[in-house]
Design a protein around this motif. Structure first.
Motif, PDB file in Angstrom:
ATOM      1  N   THR A   1     -59.547 -84.120 -63.243  1.00  0.00           N
ATOM      2  CA  THR A   1     -59.428 -85.405 -62.465  1.00  0.00           C
ATOM      3  C   THR A   1     -58.714 -85.791 -61.328  1.00  0.00           C
ATOM      4  O   THR A   1     -57.857 -86.199 -60.924  1.00  0.00           O
ATOM      5  N   THR A   2     -57.214 -83.880 -61.481  1.00  0.00           N
ATOM      6  CA  THR A   2     -55.876 -84.051 -60.445  1.00  0.00           C
ATOM      7  C   THR A   2     -56.974 -83.763 -59.491  1.00  0.00           C
ATOM      8  O   THR A   2     -56.224 -83.536 -59.269  1.00  0.00           O
ATOM      9  N   CYS A   3     -57.829 -83.392 -59.389  1.00  0.00           N
ATOM     10  CA  CYS A   3     -58.739 -81.853 -57.916  1.00  0.00           C
ATOM     11  C   CYS A   3     -57.913 -80.934 -58.235  1.00  0.00           C
ATOM     12  O   CYS A   3     -57.755 -81.030 -56.488  1.00  0.00           O
ATOM     13  N   ILE A   4     -57.716 -80.274 -59.230  1.00  0.00           N
ATOM     14  CA  ILE A   4     -56.861 -79.150 -58.051  1.00  0.00           C
ATOM     15  C   ILE A   4     -58.594 -77.773 -58.295  1.00  0.00           C
ATOM     16  O   ILE A   4     -59.257 -77.669 -59.225  1.00  0.00           O
ATOM     17  N   PRO A   5     -58.113 -77.933 -56.944  1.00  0.00           N
ATOM     18  CA  PRO A   5     -59.115 -76.418 -56.823  1.00  0.00           C
ATOM     19  C   PRO A   5     -58.581 -74.988 -57.276  1.00  0.00           C
ATOM     20  O   PRO A   5     -57.136 -74.601 -57.389  1.00  0.00           O
ATOM     21  N   PRO A   6     -59.939 -73.892 -57.060  1.00  0.00           N
ATOM     22  CA  PRO A   6     -59.394 -73.042 -57.310  1.00  0.00           C
ATOM     23  C   PRO A   6     -58.179 -72.945 -56.281  1.00  0.00           C
ATOM     24  O   PRO A   6     -58.525 -72.854 -55.386  1.00  0.00           O
ATOM     25  N   SER A   7     -57.738 -71.350 -56.874  1.00  0.00           N
ATOM     26  CA  SER A   7     -56.263 -70.621 -56.146  1.00  0.00           C
ATOM     27  C   SER A   7     -56.955 -70.027 -54.998  1.00  0.00           C
ATOM     28  O   SER A   7     -56.030 -70.387 -54.372  1.00  0.00           O
ATOM     29  N   ASP A   8     -58.651 -69.930 -54.239  1.00  0.00           N
ATOM     30  CA  ASP A   8     -58.303 -69.339 -53.695  1.00  0.00           C
ATOM     31  C   ASP A   8     -58.771 -70.049 -52.234  1.00  0.00           C
ATOM     32  O   ASP A   8     -59.430 -69.905 -50.970  1.00  0.00           O
ATOM     33  N   MET A   9     -59.177 -71.683 -53.284  1.00  0.00           N
ATOM     34  CA  MET A   9     -59.829 -72.255 -52.032  1.00  0.00           C
ATOM     35  C   MET A   9     -58.394 -73.574 -51.792  1.00  0.00           C
ATOM     36  O   MET A   9     -58.828 -74.930 -51.574  1.00  0.00           O
ATOM     37  N   VAL A  10     -56.917 -73.151 -51.626  1.00  0.00           N
ATOM     38  CA  VAL A  10     -56.377 -74.052 -51.598  1.00  0.00           C
ATOM     39  C   VAL A  10     -55.338 -73.997 -50.290  1.00  0.00           C
ATOM     40  O   VAL A  10     -55.933 -73.246 -49.556  1.00  0.00           O
TER      41      VAL A  10
ATOM     42  N   TYR B   1     -51.631 -74.516 -62.779  1.00  0.00           N
ATOM     43  CA  TYR B   1     -50.439 -75.292 -61.835  1.00  0.00           C
ATOM     44  C   TYR B   1     -49.602 -74.821 -61.645  1.00  0.00           C
ATOM     45  O   TYR B   1     -49.052 -74.542 -59.746  1.00  0.00           O
ATOM     46  N   SER B   2     -48.757 -73.576 -62.150  1.00  0.00           N
ATOM     47  CA  SER B   2     -48.040 -72.431 -62.337  1.00  0.00           C
ATOM     48  C   SER B   2     -48.549 -71.256 -61.103  1.00  0.00           C
ATOM     49  O   SER B   2     -47.880 -71.153 -60.453  1.00  0.00           O
ATOM     50  N   THR B   3     -49.862 -71.262 -61.347  1.00  0.00           N
ATOM     51  CA  THR B   3     -50.452 -70.322 -60.380  1.00  0.00           C
ATOM     52  C   THR B   3     -50.424 -70.839 -58.954  1.00  0.00           C
ATOM     53  O   THR B   3     -50.306 -70.319 -57.599  1.00  0.00           O
ATOM     54  N   ILE B   4     -51.288 -71.922 -58.709  1.00  0.00           N
ATOM     55  CA  ILE B   4     -51.395 -72.124 -57.476  1.00  0.00           C
ATOM     56  C   ILE B   4     -49.961 -72.437 -56.746  1.00  0.00           C
ATOM     57  O   ILE B   4     -49.777 -72.562 -55.240  1.00  0.00           O
ATOM     58  N   LEU B   5     -49.024 -73.357 -57.615  1.00  0.00           N
ATOM     59  CA  LEU B   5     -48.059 -73.422 -56.942  1.00  0.00           C
ATOM     60  C   LEU B   5     -47.028 -72.633 -56.513  1.00  0.00           C
ATOM     61  O   LEU B   5     -46.323 -72.684 -55.457  1.00  0.00           O
TER      62      LEU B   5
END
Length: 312
Positions: free
Chosen positions: A226-235, A286-290
């Motif tokens: 729903t929040t469209c968070i992508p995999p960490s390697d596709m940010v 979220y923390s990982t991406i941030l």
């Protein structure tokens, strides 16, 4: 006249030289009633289809066995007969419980949209309650309460759980998890009111926990989607902007990231537990991406701690 007969009986027994002789005499005396007793009780057992009535007959047979046993040897025909009748009645009870629940299963009641117990399950649960009440008031002094209850629950609870599983077989994965949690919780709550049910309660709790884990993971997946968070390697910056917008919408109205089926959990404790578990997993991602993304130049302005607080 009964008093005279009793005195005469005592007189005859006093002539016997030892306790062993008394027991032997009683074995021979009671052997004569065994055949008539066998015919009458077997007729009652074979002609009875009501599960509760059969359980009551089992209790009566066990009571008389425990009452008579101290006065006769184990090899006495009457003792052997009562044991056989007890086994026969127990088998008949088990058979009719299985048949009753099988008939309920044949109705193929499907869960409604609210994912609460079906009518067939409610009837099965009522049978369980009556059986437990009947067992609870039985008076059999030399039978282990724990062993007796364990055997009874194996006969009744397992078919009911199977009935629930079959009812849920045509549902989607998330609906199946919600329905089974609601159903298994109903059985758990009934058993929790009785003693010597700890083993079965632990088994039911294990099944409930498995379904809660499944549901928590599904809720987490829904939040990510729903929040469209992508995999960490596709940010990238564009994706982060989408995440920021979707996340702000979700935090303003958490219903957007709630799986609607989860709201049908009958237990508030379970609803809160699923949400809390999914939110914790979400915050970790979220923390990982941030922290890992070099593209986040003021796009995601909320810290992981703030997200965690807002999702509580």
């Amino acid at each position: 006249s009964s008093g005279i007969n009793a005195e005469y009986g005592d007189f005859l027994l006093s002539l016997l030289p030892s306790k062993g002789s008394v027991i032997l005499a009683l074995c021979q005396i009671t052997e004569g009633v065994s055949r008539t007793l066998k015919i009458r009780i077997e007729q009652i057992i074979n002609n009875t289809e009501d599960c509760i009535m059969l359980l009551q007959i089992c209790n009566i047979i066990q009571f008389y066995l425990s009452t008579i046993k101290p006065f006769l040897s184990e090899s006495a025909p009457l003792i052997q007969l009562i044991r056989k009748l007890s086994v026969q009645c127990t088998k008949q009870f088990n058979r009719h419980v299985t048949l009753y629940i099988s008939r309920l299963s044949d109705r193929n009641d499907l869960p409604a949209l609210d994912l609460l117990p079906t009518m067939a399950f409610q009837e099965a649960l009522h049978l369980l309650k009556v059986i437990l009440n009947t067992h609870d008031v039985s008076v059999v002094p030399d039978v282990s309460p724990l062993e007796s209850m364990s055997q009874l629950l194996d006969v009744v609870v397992s078919p009911i759980v199977t009935l629930c599983t079959l009812s849920a077989s045509q549902l989607e994965v998330v609906e199946t998890a919600v329905y089974l949690i609601n159903i298994l919780s109903c059985i758990y709550n009934v058993l929790a009111m009785y003693e010597n049910t700890d083993t079965k309660l632990a088994l039911l709790q294990s099944k409930i926990d498995e379904e809660l884990e499944t549901l928590t993971n599904l809720q987490y997946d829904h939040m990510i989607k729903t929040t469209c968070i992508p995999p960490s390697d596709m940010v990238n910056a564009e994706r982060l902007s989408t995440v920021a917008a979707k996340l702000d919408q979700a935090l303003c109205n958490t219903e957007l990231i709630w799986l609607q089926q989860c709201t049908r959990l009958s237990s508030l404790k379970h609803r809160n537990g699923v949400w809390r578990g999914a939110a914790e997993q979400f915050v970790v991602v979220y923390s990982t991406i941030l922290l890992a993304s070099p593209h986040n130049t003021g796009i995601l302005v909320k810290t992981a701690e703030q997200i965690s607080q807002l999702l509580k």
